[in-house]
Design an enzyme around this catalytic site. Structure first.
Site, short mmCIF file in Angstrom:
data_model
loop_
_atom_site.label_atom_id
_atom_site.label_comp_id
_atom_site.label_asym_id
_atom_site.label_seq_id
_atom_site.Cartn_x
_atom_site.Cartn_y
_atom_site.Cartn_z
N ASP A 1 0.88 -1.16 0.00
CA ASP A 1 0.00 0.00 0.00
C ASP A 1 0.93 1.22 0.00
OD1 ASP A 1 -2.17 1.80 0.84
OD2 ASP A 1 -1.14 1.71 2.79
N GLU B 1 -10.75 9.70 10.04
CA GLU B 1 -9.48 9.27 10.65
C GLU B 1 -8.35 9.24 9.64
OE1 GLU B 1 -9.32 6.70 14.01
OE2 GLU B 1 -9.88 8.80 14.31
N GLY C 1 -13.40 9.93 -0.69
CA GLY C 1 -13.46 11.15 0.09
C GLY C 1 -14.60 11.11 1.09
P1 ADP Z 1 -4.18 4.66 0.03
O1 ADP Z 1 -4.54 3.48 -0.78
O2 ADP Z 1 -3.08 5.46 -0.62
O3 ADP Z 1 -3.84 4.33 1.46
P2 ADP Z 1 -7.02 5.54 0.37
O4 ADP Z 1 -7.64 4.40 -0.36
O5 ADP Z 1 -7.28 5.64 1.82
O6 ADP Z 1 -5.44 5.66 0.07
O7 ADP Z 1 -7.50 6.88 -0.29
C1 ADP Z 1 -7.36 7.09 -1.66
C2 ADP Z 1 -7.67 8.50 -2.02
O8 ADP Z 1 -9.02 8.80 -1.67
C3 ADP Z 1 -6.83 9.54 -1.32
O9 ADP Z 1 -5.61 9.74 -1.97
C4 ADP Z 1 -7.73 10.74 -1.39
O10 ADP Z 1 -7.61 11.35 -2.66
C5 ADP Z 1 -9.12 10.16 -1.28
N1 ADP Z 1 -9.59 10.22 0.11
C6 ADP Z 1 -9.82 9.18 0.93
N2 ADP Z 1 -10.26 9.59 2.13
C7 ADP Z 1 -10.27 10.93 2.09
C8 ADP Z 1 -10.61 11.96 3.05
N3 ADP Z 1 -10.99 11.69 4.30
N4 ADP Z 1 -10.51 13.23 2.65
C9 ADP Z 1 -10.11 13.53 1.41
N5 ADP Z 1 -9.78 12.63 0.50
C10 ADP Z 1 -9.86 11.34 0.81
MG MG Z 2 -2.57 3.24 3.72
#
Ligand code: ADP
Ligand code: MG
Length: 766
Positions: free
Chosen positions: A450, A489, A520
């Site tokens: 990840d 979180e 998001g």
């Molecule tokens: P990763 O796989 O890199 O750990 P996530 O799957 O948690 O990331 O999130 C992917 C994308 O979704 C983030 O890069 C962001 O653009 C968007 N995102 C997720 N959660 C949030 C949030 N709470 N606020 C804003 N953007 C978010």
């Molecule tokens: Mg992560």
């Protein structure tokens, strides 16, 4: 379902494990029963409405073992048995030595020092045919045979009664046969004075002494296998100073409850997990995180129970107490891991089940073959060693076959290596939670990472705020975004909130908050619907993007920044760009993997440019960007369908499905509880190189398992023919039964010692 660990007393060999397991599994409502020989306990998962403590106790007892239904303190029990074995060894040694002197005195080098003794020993008779010295041997060896060795008889009886055979059966058969023959030879001349048979009480009693020596050494080494747990348990503070009714009182650690205010002075242990309310100090967390530099703590910092407060006075609010503290969770994970079974053990267990009956059969064959060869004149009786009759020769070789074979070595090889391997892992901050992971991590072909929180630090910083609409200022954009991020979180949320705090922005209250994983979040502020998220959420809500915004977006993304849109009532009002730095050892980790021919892949929900940038920076072979959490799982599956063994490394809730699907899931311990729950391996320290160490440790542990099994098998397959007298015709060599007993005892010890060598494991990547 109820989960419980109980102690099982009286197990001596691998076959005992199978027996107890079978008995427990036969209970209706017993979901799973896992018995471990080394830690002498059983882990049970059962339906409490169908299975009662009484029923469990009953089946264990009817299988021939004991349980107090508690998970006893292993160290205490081991120590008890160690003392017991030492006692048995020294007593049987004290009794057997004179037996040996009475039996062999006339042949020993020092016989000339006491000329009277040899003479007396040879010529003093109680009645015709019964030497007094032989009678003394009977008196001395009888307690060794029946009192000191009573536990062997008990265990052998238990195992025969439940139709399986353990090593105890072989010991009992071999020594009882030798003893009984000697007894017969001693007494029979009373009826028939012309009978002349030899006694060899020293064989059985010295053999037993050697076996006790082996068991004693075995207990000592077994104790060493669980030192990792001991070290962790020692970290557990025993008391805590808390404020009750306005006064500072010292209470037992178990009485600390959530939200208690604990007072911690310099040099004291942090009692439980909590958050600093007052005061500042440096805390040494090396015992948990492996980080040797002390960490500065101030109001709001998290503290881990068991770590040491160095210089300041702190008041802490207790957050996780009792079983839930990080330290106790770690101890539980290590305990679970140490008693888990690896798949290869099934093979060893299967061999063990047939082993004892096969040896008894071989012993009978040995007897018949030698007896026939001499009786039918195939071999001349002239070749018989001095004082041996045909019967005696065949009889002694048959006994030697019984006592040289050691099913225990076979049974011990796997669990000891698992115990030591997982222990060494724990000491290096690698918690291997399942036997399966321990065995299979070494076989991985591809490692999926990840990005956020795994390869990058997961604590991004806001770098740019771009205002799109004229009437919404940058400050307002930050206020809107931070207000709804307050309920999330995500690491992005934390960064945005931190930025708003730095700019002294007052946040607004939010209604109808909702999370869209991998996209998001949304919520209502002052009646306006506010959305913060990436391109996916923009498309989801059908929001239009102007050319101007696209240009600004690309500009930021090309720099490798993560960009989120701030949307107010269907209009994009601003962009927030964030940057997350790569973890220090990420690049080195990828290089190490490459050197071992393992492919590295990054899977992230972030935008293509940000992912590509990180990927280039650390040298990853392949990457996937803009992936939704459930798609991470599909990517794992795709690799698996190609026949590859997949290791997934992640830290977040969104990684949990992929962690579970992968052949081995590694959770970063600083991550969320959900991820840790779904990981097969948990890395306590935030150091990516530990992924490579885990692979290496799995390799080394399995090598120990295999060499252990190999030596046990080689030992038995060479030992048995030699004991059966295969070297007698070509070289005139016959293995004495006592020496066979010694060899048997030492083979178990050598298998454990082989596993213990793994304790010297040094992390090769640091
Ligand atoms: P990763 O796989 O890199 O750990 P996530 O799957 O948690 O990331 O999130 C992917 C994308 O979704 C983030 O890069 C962001 O653009 C968007 N995102 C997720 N959660 C949030 C949030 N709470 N606020 C804003 N953007 C978010
Ligand atoms: Mg992560």
């Amino acid at each position: 379902m109820n989960e419980k660990t109980i102690n099982i007393e009286g197990m001596t060999c691998a076959s005992c494990v199978a027996r107890v397991e079978k008995a427990l599994s036969s209970l209706e409502g017993m979901e799973a029963a896992r018995v471990n020989l080394i830690s002498e306990n059983a882990k049970l998962i059962y339906d409490p409405s169908l299975v009662s403590d009484k029923k469990i106790k009953k089946v264990v007892e009817s299988a021939g073992y004991k349980t107090s239904m508690e998970a006893d303190n292993l160290a205490f029990m081991r120590n008890k048995r160690l003392i017991d074995m030492r006692k048995r060894f020294f007593w049987s040694l004290a009794l057997s030595l004179p037996v040996f002197v009475f039996a062999m005195g006339h042949m020993l080098p020092f016989r000339n020092w006491f000329p009277g003794f040899a003479n007396w020993q040879q010529t003093f008779y109680i009645f015709e045919g019964m030497k007094f010295s032989n009678f003394l041997q009977l008196i001395l060896s009888t307690p060794v045979q029946f009192i000191i060795s009573y536990p062997f008889y008990k265990a052998a009886w238990k195992s025969i009664r439940s139709k399986s055979a353990s090593m105890d059966v072989l010991v009992v058969l071999g020594t009882t046969a030798a003893y009984t023959y000697s007894l017969f030879s001693l007494l029979y001349p009373y009826i028939n004075p012309s009978y002349s048979g030899d006694v060899f009480f020293e064989t059985s009693s010295i053999l037993l002494t050697f076996i006790y020596l082996g068991k004693y050494l075995e207990e000592i080494s077994k104790g060493k296998t669980s030192e990792a747990i001991k070290k962790l348990i020692q970290l557990r503070p025993k008391t805590a100073e808390v404020i009750r009714d306005g006064k500072e009182v010292i209470i037992p650690i178990d009485d600390v409850v959530e939200n208690d205010i604990c007072v911690i002075y310099p040099g004291q242990n942090i009692p439980v997990d909590g958050i600093v309310m007052e005061g500042e100090s440096y805390v040494n967390e090396s015992m948990i995180t492996g980080e040797s530099i002390s960490v500065f703590k101030e109001k709001g910092s998290e503290l881990i129970g068991g770590t040491i407060n160095e210089n300041g006075n702190i008041k802490m609010e207790a957050k996780r107490v009792g079983k839930n503290t990080t330290l106790n969770q770690i101890i539980k994970m290590v305990e679970d891991a140490q008693t888990s079974k690896i798949p290869i053990q099934k093979l060893a267990d299967r061999i063990s089940a047939y082993f004892v009956p096969a040896v008894v059969l071989l012993s009978l064959i040995t007897f018949s073959v030698w007896f026939s060869l001499f009786k039918f004149g195939v071999i001349s009786t002239i070749l018989l060693p001095d004082g041996h009759t045909v019967f005696l020769f065949a009889f002694l070789t048959a006994i030697t076959v019984l006592v040289i074979s050691c099913p225990c070595a076979l049974g011990l090889a796997t669990p000891t290596a698992v115990m030591v391997g997982t222990g060494v892992g724990a000491e290096n901050g690698i918690l291997i939670r399942s036997g399966n992971a321990l065995e299979n991590t070494r076989k991985v072909d591809v490692v999926l990472f990840d990005k956020t929180g795994t390869i990058t630090k997961g604590s991004p910083e806001v770098t740019d705020i771009v205002s799109i609409a004229d009437d919404v200022s940058e400050k307002e954009i930050l206020r809107l975004a931070a207000s709804i991020e307050k309920s999330s979180e995500h690491s992005i949320s934390k960064a945005i909130i931190l930025k708003s705090e730095e700019s002294d922005i007052k946040l607004k209250s939010v209604k109808n908050f909702q999370i869209f994983p991998g996209m998001g979040i949304e919520g209502d502020i002052d009646g306006d619907k506010i959305v913060v998220g990436n391109m996916k959420i923009v498309s989801k809500f059908g929001i239009k993007i102007s050319e101007n915004i696209k240009v600004q977006l690309t500009e930021l993304e090309i720099k490798g920044l993560t960009v989120v849109f701030v949307i107010k009532e269907q209009d994009i009002v601003g962009l927030i760009a964030l940057f997350d730095t790569v973890k220090p050892h990420a690049k080195e980790t990828m290089a190490l993997l490459k050197r071992q021919g393992i492919k590295s892949v990054m899977v992230s929900g972030d935008n293509k440019n940000a992912v590509k940038n990180v990927s280039n920076e650390v040298g990853i072979d392949q990457y996937y960007a803009e992936v939704l959490p459930e798609e991470k799982l599909d990517i794992v599956k795709e690799f698996q369908e190609k026949g590859l063994s997949v290791l997934f490394v992640g830290d977040g809730v969104n990684d949990a499905p992929a962690l579970a699907q992968a052949d081995v899931g590694i959770a970063i311990g600083t991550g969320t509880d959900v991820a840790i729950e779904s990981g097969d391996i948990v890395l306590i320290k935030d150091d990516l190189r530990d992924v490579v160490t885990a692979i290496d440790l799995s390799k080394k542990t399995m090598r120990k398992v295999k060499t252990g099994l190999f030596w046990a098998l080689i030992y038995n397959s060479l030992g048995i023919p030699i004991a059966a007298g295969i070297l007698f015709l070509p070289f005139g060599f016959l293995l004495p039964a006592e020496i066979a007993g010694l060899a048997m005892a030492l083979s178990s010890v050598s298998v454990i010692t082989n596993a213990l060598l793994l304790k010297r494991y040094k992390n090769p990547f640091k």
